[in-house]
Design a protein around this motif. Structure first.
Motif, PDB file in Angstrom:
ATOM      1  N   ALA A 214      12.532  -0.275  14.069  1.00  0.00           N
ATOM      2  CA  ALA A 214      12.645  -1.519  13.295  1.00  0.00           C
ATOM      3  C   ALA A 214      11.850  -1.472  11.995  1.00  0.00           C
ATOM      4  N   TRP A 215      10.886  -0.548  11.923  1.00  0.00           N
ATOM      5  CA  TRP A 215      10.025  -0.471  10.749  1.00  0.00           C
ATOM      6  C   TRP A 215      10.050   0.933  10.170  1.00  0.00           C
ATOM      7  N   ALA A 216      10.242   1.019   8.878  1.00  0.00           N
ATOM      8  CA  ALA A 216      10.094   2.289   8.167  1.00  0.00           C
ATOM      9  C   ALA A 216       8.627   2.397   7.803  1.00  0.00           C
ATOM     10  N   GLN A 217       7.993   3.503   8.179  1.00  0.00           N
ATOM     11  CA  GLN A 217       6.547   3.594   7.972  1.00  0.00           C
ATOM     12  C   GLN A 217       6.189   4.894   7.249  1.00  0.00           C
ATOM     13  N   TYR A 218       5.372   4.755   6.215  1.00  0.00           N
ATOM     14  CA  TYR A 218       4.945   5.911   5.431  1.00  0.00           C
ATOM     15  C   TYR A 218       3.437   6.004   5.422  1.00  0.00           C
ATOM     16  N   SER A 219       2.954   7.231   5.541  1.00  0.00           N
ATOM     17  CA  SER A 219       1.538   7.484   5.327  1.00  0.00           C
ATOM     18  C   SER A 219       1.352   7.797   3.842  1.00  0.00           C
ATOM     19  N   VAL A 220       0.363   7.151   3.248  1.00  0.00           N
ATOM     20  CA  VAL A 220       0.027   7.420   1.848  1.00  0.00           C
ATOM     21  C   VAL A 220      -1.432   7.868   1.871  1.00  0.00           C
ATOM     22  N   ALA A 221      -1.672   9.153   1.558  1.00  0.00           N
ATOM     23  CA  ALA A 221      -2.982   9.746   1.796  1.00  0.00           C
ATOM     24  C   ALA A 221      -3.487  10.482   0.559  1.00  0.00           C
ATOM     25  N   GLY A 222      -4.775  10.408   0.360  1.00  0.00           N
ATOM     26  CA  GLY A 222      -5.383  11.144  -0.752  1.00  0.00           C
ATOM     27  C   GLY A 222      -6.273  10.216  -1.564  1.00  0.00           C
ATOM     28  N   PRO A 223      -7.100  10.829  -2.416  1.00  0.00           N
ATOM     29  CA  PRO A 223      -8.073  10.020  -3.183  1.00  0.00           C
ATOM     30  C   PRO A 223      -7.418   8.917  -4.019  1.00  0.00           C
ATOM     31  N   ASN A 224      -6.154   9.101  -4.423  1.00  0.00           N
ATOM     32  CA  ASN A 224      -5.484   8.078  -5.236  1.00  0.00           C
ATOM     33  C   ASN A 224      -4.545   7.179  -4.434  1.00  0.00           C
ATOM     34  N   ALA A 225      -4.659   7.231  -3.110  1.00  0.00           N
ATOM     35  CA  ALA A 225      -3.745   6.446  -2.267  1.00  0.00           C
ATOM     36  C   ALA A 225      -3.861   4.951  -2.567  1.00  0.00           C
ATOM     37  N   ARG A 226      -5.106   4.486  -2.701  1.00  0.00           N
ATOM     38  CA  ARG A 226      -5.290   3.049  -2.917  1.00  0.00           C
ATOM     39  C   ARG A 226      -4.745   2.620  -4.275  1.00  0.00           C
ATOM     40  N   LYS A 227      -5.019   3.445  -5.283  1.00  0.00           N
ATOM     41  CA  LYS A 227      -4.540   3.092  -6.630  1.00  0.00           C
ATOM     42  C   LYS A 227      -3.016   3.016  -6.638  1.00  0.00           C
ATOM     43  N   LEU A 228      -2.388   3.958  -5.943  1.00  0.00           N
ATOM     44  CA  LEU A 228      -0.923   3.956  -5.907  1.00  0.00           C
ATOM     45  C   LEU A 228      -0.417   2.689  -5.213  1.00  0.00           C
ATOM     46  N   LEU A 229      -0.968   2.409  -4.040  1.00  0.00           N
ATOM     47  CA  LEU A 229      -0.467   1.266  -3.274  1.00  0.00           C
ATOM     48  C   LEU A 229      -0.779  -0.060  -3.960  1.00  0.00           C
ATOM     49  N   ALA A 230      -1.897  -0.101  -4.672  1.00  0.00           N
ATOM     50  CA  ALA A 230      -2.265  -1.352  -5.355  1.00  0.00           C
ATOM     51  C   ALA A 230      -1.201  -1.747  -6.379  1.00  0.00           C
ATOM     52  N   LYS A 231      -0.445  -0.767  -6.860  1.00  0.00           N
ATOM     53  CA  LYS A 231       0.627  -1.080  -7.812  1.00  0.00           C
ATOM     54  C   LYS A 231       1.807  -1.777  -7.136  1.00  0.00           C
ATOM     55  N   LEU A 232       1.927  -1.601  -5.813  1.00  0.00           N
ATOM     56  CA  LEU A 232       3.088  -2.149  -5.095  1.00  0.00           C
ATOM     57  C   LEU A 232       2.744  -3.365  -4.242  1.00  0.00           C
ATOM     58  N   VAL A 233       1.550  -3.357  -3.685  1.00  0.00           N
ATOM     59  CA  VAL A 233       1.182  -4.408  -2.723  1.00  0.00           C
ATOM     60  C   VAL A 233       0.716  -5.650  -3.482  1.00  0.00           C
ATOM     61  N   ASP A 234       1.202  -6.813  -3.039  1.00  0.00           N
ATOM     62  CA  ASP A 234       0.878  -8.062  -3.739  1.00  0.00           C
ATOM     63  C   ASP A 234      -0.556  -8.516  -3.487  1.00  0.00           C
ATOM     64  N   GLN A 235      -1.172  -8.072  -2.382  1.00  0.00           N
ATOM     65  CA  GLN A 235      -2.510  -8.539  -2.020  1.00  0.00           C
ATOM     66  C   GLN A 235      -3.582  -7.515  -2.422  1.00  0.00           C
ATOM     67  N   ASP A 236      -4.824  -7.974  -2.337  1.00  0.00           N
ATOM     68  CA  ASP A 236      -5.985  -7.134  -2.614  1.00  0.00           C
ATOM     69  C   ASP A 236      -6.153  -6.134  -1.456  1.00  0.00           C
ATOM     70  N   ILE A 237      -6.154  -4.858  -1.788  1.00  0.00           N
ATOM     71  CA  ILE A 237      -6.377  -3.853  -0.730  1.00  0.00           C
ATOM     72  C   ILE A 237      -7.619  -3.015  -1.049  1.00  0.00           C
ATOM     73  N   SER A 238      -8.558  -3.620  -1.743  1.00  0.00           N
ATOM     74  CA  SER A 238      -9.818  -2.930  -2.044  1.00  0.00           C
ATOM     75  C   SER A 238     -10.548  -2.606  -0.739  1.00  0.00           C
ATOM     76  N   ASP A 239     -11.554  -1.755  -0.843  1.00  0.00           N
ATOM     77  CA  ASP A 239     -12.308  -1.374   0.352  1.00  0.00           C
ATOM     78  C   ASP A 239     -12.922  -2.599   1.023  1.00  0.00           C
ATOM     79  N   ALA A 240     -13.322  -3.582   0.225  1.00  0.00           N
ATOM     80  CA  ALA A 240     -13.919  -4.800   0.793  1.00  0.00           C
ATOM     81  C   ALA A 240     -12.867  -5.614   1.538  1.00  0.00           C
ATOM     82  N   ALA A 241     -11.660  -5.709   0.965  1.00  0.00           N
ATOM     83  CA  ALA A 241     -10.614  -6.531   1.583  1.00  0.00           C
ATOM     84  C   ALA A 241      -9.972  -5.832   2.767  1.00  0.00           C
ATOM     85  N   LEU A 242      -9.839  -4.508   2.677  1.00  0.00           N
ATOM     86  CA  LEU A 242      -9.185  -3.754   3.751  1.00  0.00           C
ATOM     87  C   LEU A 242      -9.994  -2.488   4.018  1.00  0.00           C
ATOM     88  N   PRO A 243     -11.084  -2.639   4.788  1.00  0.00           N
ATOM     89  CA  PRO A 243     -11.927  -1.470   5.059  1.00  0.00           C
ATOM     90  C   PRO A 243     -11.239  -0.480   5.995  1.00  0.00           C
TER      91      PRO A 243
END
Lengths: 188, 487
Positions: B250-279
């Motif tokens: 029911a769910w398509a799931q991708y692993s996004v890994a590496g030092p730039n994973a957060r920067k990449l996902l932050a471009k797509l995700v509407d919410q804050d995914i900083s280390d503080a918000a999503l440790p």
């Protein structure tokens, strides 16, 4: 909000559903229905039945499918059903069902877990005896069962005299579609 | 019967005249008894070459004509049938159904090389122009992921939706480690034992709500774990209020890994995914351009990593969106081979180590088995033989000469020991080439392995006819403190 629109694909991997007429059979990929599983939590049978009745949501017995608007349902297991609703109005079916049933039932979105293919034709028993061990000749519309088609676990929903839905796992959509086409061609 | 020596009747089942006579002496005179006593006519020819002869012998011995003696039932095929006719369409590509991942069409466009995992076709590696050897592709995928960001389709991992007021208590039974302390919005790695104390499966489970969890299983064990949990629910804990359903597809799931994973996902995700918000080990229900999605901050590669899930119909669009957003970071998609390299570099167990004969202690995960609660397999995991300090332990292996190759299945021997079972100290389970270390590395099980780190042994593979001097190391070859994944 990210400036982004993700375009959906059908289970067969295209922008629009497939349609294929083979001999006397019409095979259609159906993507207009949302699915959600509904399973009664401990001691909540009466509460679930009451809420379902109030919402006009059918809770059929074993091996049965019952139509309804907006909700139809088929039986999965004891105290467990798959609920169908129009995708256009109930895309987030989990939220709709949670609103109806609260904490009396466990509800899981299942829409994209499955591929649904409807087969229309006069000679459905002859087609399905080639595909699975279900003998439609002894059954009637409204019958819903779990069976195996070409090694793929599927639900069969006999919706009306000339129309059956095969609901199979989405990842095997292409293999299942191929099996249906092959059986239909053999009878064409 | 004229002639000397043995006279054969049924050439396929080696039945002779003497056998029929013996059957007669033993009073197995009915043809059905004769058949079962001598195996006359039971071979693939179904008696077509020997039955009449055998029945004639019995008829002569009993003084009756053949029709009175009777005949046995011949089973089809009565005439030779080609195996292909019996197989029908079930051959070649038609032998079994395929399961396609949400990124299958995209990966096919990229020229991915696929590998069957169960019935799934997963991208094994994705060659780029000019790459002629699989190692070039795999090394590039590993290095690019660890240097910047890599994406992997992990939809095939089993997902089980677990709900109910006792879901929490149920998980405490199913997993050897504690889940009742897991807060909403958090994930935890879980180790599942069989009743006999051996490790059955592993994966992360996320708590999405007060009584709502989603469990991840290994790809190969997805069905087995679901069946096991249903057994626990229906048979062992029927009084628990817990409901299960698979949501793998029911769910398509991708692993996004590496030092730039957060920067990449932050471009797509509407919410804050900083280390503080999503440790690290956090999870959340989010949106991507308004679309419902889930995010889990978990890592198999050892990098800063997330798994992001959308309803499967959007899986194809999401891989394209991830690659478009990742272009500025030179994002790559990595396949199962690169995944394997990174997990061996991190010392994570997978199928070769989860072989059904290994305990948590063998895997170096003995402390995960909580003794403060009862769980499936806990009691038997504490048997005397299971807690032997000289038992097998997961270790890392590297060749003393970095140019030498390691092979899985090689057995460890002391210097000078004969290559016989009595000298066997353990074996190599998984082997990869680590592009970071520039040589091959392995995981393996070694008797008393924890105390042997730093020692040199021989890794002998009699089948491959190889012998390599190896050094025993920690299984954690890369970032052993885990600084990267908490980054």
């Amino acid at each position: 909000m990210a400036d982004l629109t993700l375009a959906p694909r059908t289970p067969l991997g295209h922008a629009l559903p497939e349609q294929h007429n083979i001999g006397g059979f019409a095979l259609t990929e159906v993507v207009d229905t949302a699915l959600g599983s509904l399973t009664v939590r401990a001691g909540q049978s009466a509460a679930v039945a009451d809420r379902a009745a109030a919402a006009g949501l059918p809770l059929p017995g074993p091996a049965c499918w019952l139509p309804g608007a907006p909700y139809a349902a088929f039986w999965l297991a004891q105290d467990s059903w798959m609920i169908e609703a129009p995708f256009a109005s109930h895309e987030d079916i989990h939220r709709h069902l949670r609103g109806l049933f609260g904490d009396t039932a466990s509800i899981t979105e299942q829409t994209d877990g499955w591929a649904r293919f409807d087969i229309r034709g006069e000679h459905l028993p002859a087609l399905f005896e080639r595909l699975c061990p279900v003998d439609l000749r002894g059954l009637a519309p409204g019958h819903a069962t779990r069976t195996v088609v070409e090694h793929i676990g599927c639900y069969l929903i006999w919706r009306e005299p000339g129309r059956i839905s095969v609901i199979g796992p989405r990842s095997s959509a292409a293999a299942l579609w191929h099996a249906l086409e092959t059986a239909a061609r053999a009878l064409a | 019967m004229p002639g000397k020596g043995r006279a054969w009747i049924d050439q396929q089942n080696d039945v002779t005249v003497k056998d029929v006579k013996l059957a007669h002496q033993e009073n197995y005179v009915s043809v059905e008894h004769l058949k079962r006593y001598t195996t006359l006519g039971m071979a693939t020819d179904q008696g077509k070459t020997g039955n009449v002869l055998g029945l004639a012998v019995m008829a002569e011995l009993t003084g009756r004509p053949i029709p009175e003696t009777g005949t046995t039932i011949y089973r089809p095929p009565y005439t030779p049938v080609a195996m292909g006719a019996l197989a029908g369409r079930s051959r070649g590509q038609e032998f079994k159904p395929k399961r396609l991942t949400p990124s299958h069409h995209w990966a096919t466009e990229q020229g991915a090389v696929f590998v069957e995992v169960g019935q799934w076709l997963r991208a094994q590696w994705l060659p780029r122009d000019g790459e002629t050897h699989w190692r070039e592709s795999v090394d590039r995928e590993v290095l690019a992921t660890r240097a910047s960001v890599g994406i992997c389709d992990v939809t095939t991992l089993g997902k089980i939706d677990i709900q109910g007021t006792d879901a929490c208590a149920f998980l405490d039974k199913a997993y050897a480690n504690t889940f009742s302390t897991l807060a909403v919005g958090k994930c935890r790695y879980g180790l599942m034992l069989r009743e006999d104390g051996m490790v059955f499966d592993d994966g992360t489970t996320a708590r999405l709500g007060e009584s709502e969890y989603v469990m991840t299983t290994t790809t190969a064990n997805a069905v087995g774990v679901f069946r096991h949990l249903e057994f626990l629910r229906q048979c062992l804990y029927p009084d628990m209020d817990v409901q299960l359903i698979s949501t793998t597809e029911a769910w398509a799931q991708y692993s996004v890994a590496g030092p730039n994973a957060r920067k990449l996902l932050a471009k797509l995700v509407d919410q804050d995914i900083s280390d503080a918000a999503l440790p690290y080990m956090g999870c959340a229900e989010i949106t991507i351009g308004g679309l419902r999605a889930r995010i889990f901050r978990i890592s198999f590669s050892g990098e800063l990593a997330y798994e992001i899930a959308v309803p499967t119909r959007y899986g194809d669009a999401l891989i394209r969106a991830l690659m478009a957003a990742g272009a500025e970071y030179e994002a790559v998609v990595y396949g199962t081979e690169a995944l394997g390299v990174m997990r061996v570099e991190k010392g994570h167990v997978a199928g070769n180590e989860l072989n059904g004969q290994s305990s948590a202690l063998n895997m170096g995960l003995g402390k995960m088995v909580s003794k403060k609660k009862d769980s499936i397999g806990m009691a038997l995991s504490q048997r005397e033989g299971m807690v032997d300090v000289n038992g097998y332990r997961l270790i890392g292996v590297k060749p003393v000469n970095p140019a030498e190759k390691l092979t899985s299945g090689a057995h460890f021997l002391e210097k000078g020991a004969d290559a016989v079972a009595a000298s066997d100290l353990g074996w190599i389970t998984s082997t990869v080439h680590s592009p970071h270390l520039g040589h091959m590395i392995s995981l393996g099980y070694l008797k008393g392995g924890d105390a042997r780190r730093g020692q040199r042994l021989r890794a002998v593979n009699l089948l491959a006819k190889t012998e390599v001097e190896v050094e025993i190391t920690s299984p954690h070859f890369f970032d052993p403190e885990g600084d990267r994944l908490r980054g």
